[in-house]
Design a protein around this motif. Structure first.
Motif, PDB file in Angstrom:
ATOM      1  N   GLY A 146       0.692  -1.134  -0.103  1.00 40.09           N
ATOM      2  CA  GLY A 146       0.201   0.110  -0.077  1.00 40.09           C
ATOM      3  C   GLY A 146       0.708   1.321   0.022  1.00 40.09           C
ATOM      4  N   ASP A 147       2.144   1.129   0.005  1.00 44.86           N
ATOM      5  CA  ASP A 147       2.871   2.297  -0.088  1.00 44.86           C
ATOM      6  C   ASP A 147       2.733   3.023  -1.485  1.00 44.86           C
ATOM      7  N   THR A 148       2.805   4.606  -1.183  1.00 48.05           N
ATOM      8  CA  THR A 148       2.637   5.380  -2.405  1.00 48.05           C
ATOM      9  C   THR A 148       4.010   5.250  -3.257  1.00 48.05           C
ATOM     10  N   ASN A 149       4.014   5.836  -4.326  1.00 53.63           N
ATOM     11  CA  ASN A 149       5.297   5.995  -5.115  1.00 53.63           C
ATOM     12  C   ASN A 149       6.156   6.745  -4.340  1.00 53.63           C
ATOM     13  N   ARG A 150       5.565   7.807  -3.822  1.00 56.86           N
ATOM     14  CA  ARG A 150       6.682   8.800  -3.185  1.00 56.86           C
ATOM     15  C   ARG A 150       7.267   7.985  -1.734  1.00 56.86           C
ATOM     16  N   GLN A 151       6.439   7.287  -1.138  1.00 58.49           N
ATOM     17  CA  GLN A 151       6.972   6.464  -0.033  1.00 58.49           C
ATOM     18  C   GLN A 151       7.783   5.438  -0.334  1.00 58.49           C
ATOM     19  N   ILE A 152       7.624   4.911  -1.350  1.00 56.82           N
ATOM     20  CA  ILE A 152       8.500   3.963  -1.965  1.00 56.82           C
ATOM     21  C   ILE A 152       9.931   4.684  -2.295  1.00 56.82           C
ATOM     22  N   ALA A 153       9.591   5.864  -3.108  1.00 63.39           N
ATOM     23  CA  ALA A 153      10.919   6.467  -3.599  1.00 63.39           C
ATOM     24  C   ALA A 153      11.816   6.765  -2.077  1.00 63.39           C
ATOM     25  N   GLN A 154      11.451   7.129  -1.214  1.00 66.52           N
ATOM     26  CA  GLN A 154      12.003   7.759  -0.056  1.00 66.52           C
ATOM     27  C   GLN A 154      12.549   6.603   0.756  1.00 66.52           C
ATOM     28  N   THR A 155      11.885   5.328   0.731  1.00 62.57           N
ATOM     29  CA  THR A 155      12.369   4.310   1.367  1.00 62.57           C
ATOM     30  C   THR A 155      13.489   3.623   0.639  1.00 62.57           C
ATOM     31  N   LEU A 156      13.587   3.669  -0.580  1.00 59.27           N
ATOM     32  CA  LEU A 156      14.710   3.223  -1.422  1.00 59.27           C
ATOM     33  C   LEU A 156      15.665   4.144  -1.918  1.00 59.27           C
ATOM     34  N   PHE A 157      15.496   5.448  -1.321  1.00 57.70           N
ATOM     35  CA  PHE A 157      16.493   6.609  -1.845  1.00 57.70           C
ATOM     36  C   PHE A 157      16.583   6.689  -3.359  1.00 57.70           C
ATOM     37  N   VAL A 158      15.408   6.412  -4.122  1.00 55.07           N
ATOM     38  CA  VAL A 158      15.446   6.723  -5.587  1.00 55.07           C
ATOM     39  C   VAL A 158      14.434   7.823  -5.831  1.00 55.07           C
TER      40      VAL A 158
END
Length: 72
Positions: free
Chosen positions: A24-36
């Motif tokens: 359920g993570d958003t694209n922005r949350q995923i990007a922040q988690t993975l540093f991309v």
């Protein structure tokens, strides 16, 4: 060369993105988690949808479960 299909066809980066998106993570949350960047996440998801022949994020979790190993 062997043809690889399903979740086995995903790169390690695609798999990390899919696992987060499936929860359920958003694209922005995923990007922040993975540093991309969010654009990188979008690119990975687009590739995953094509490889797994999916139409929406709602199908990601089920697609991962289908290819999960069955415990002995």
């Amino acid at each position: 060369m062997d043809d690889v299909a399903g979740a086995d066809s995903l790169t390690p980066s695609e798999r990390r993105v899919v696992e987060l998106a499936a929860t359920g993570d958003t694209n922005r949350q995923i990007a922040q988690t993975l540093f991309v960047t969010a654009r990188t996440v979008e690119g990975h998801l687009t590739s995953v949808f094509r490889k797994l022949q999916l139409d929406s994020r709602d199908e990601l979790y089920a697609a991962l479960l289908e290819d999960a190993p069955v415990p002995a």
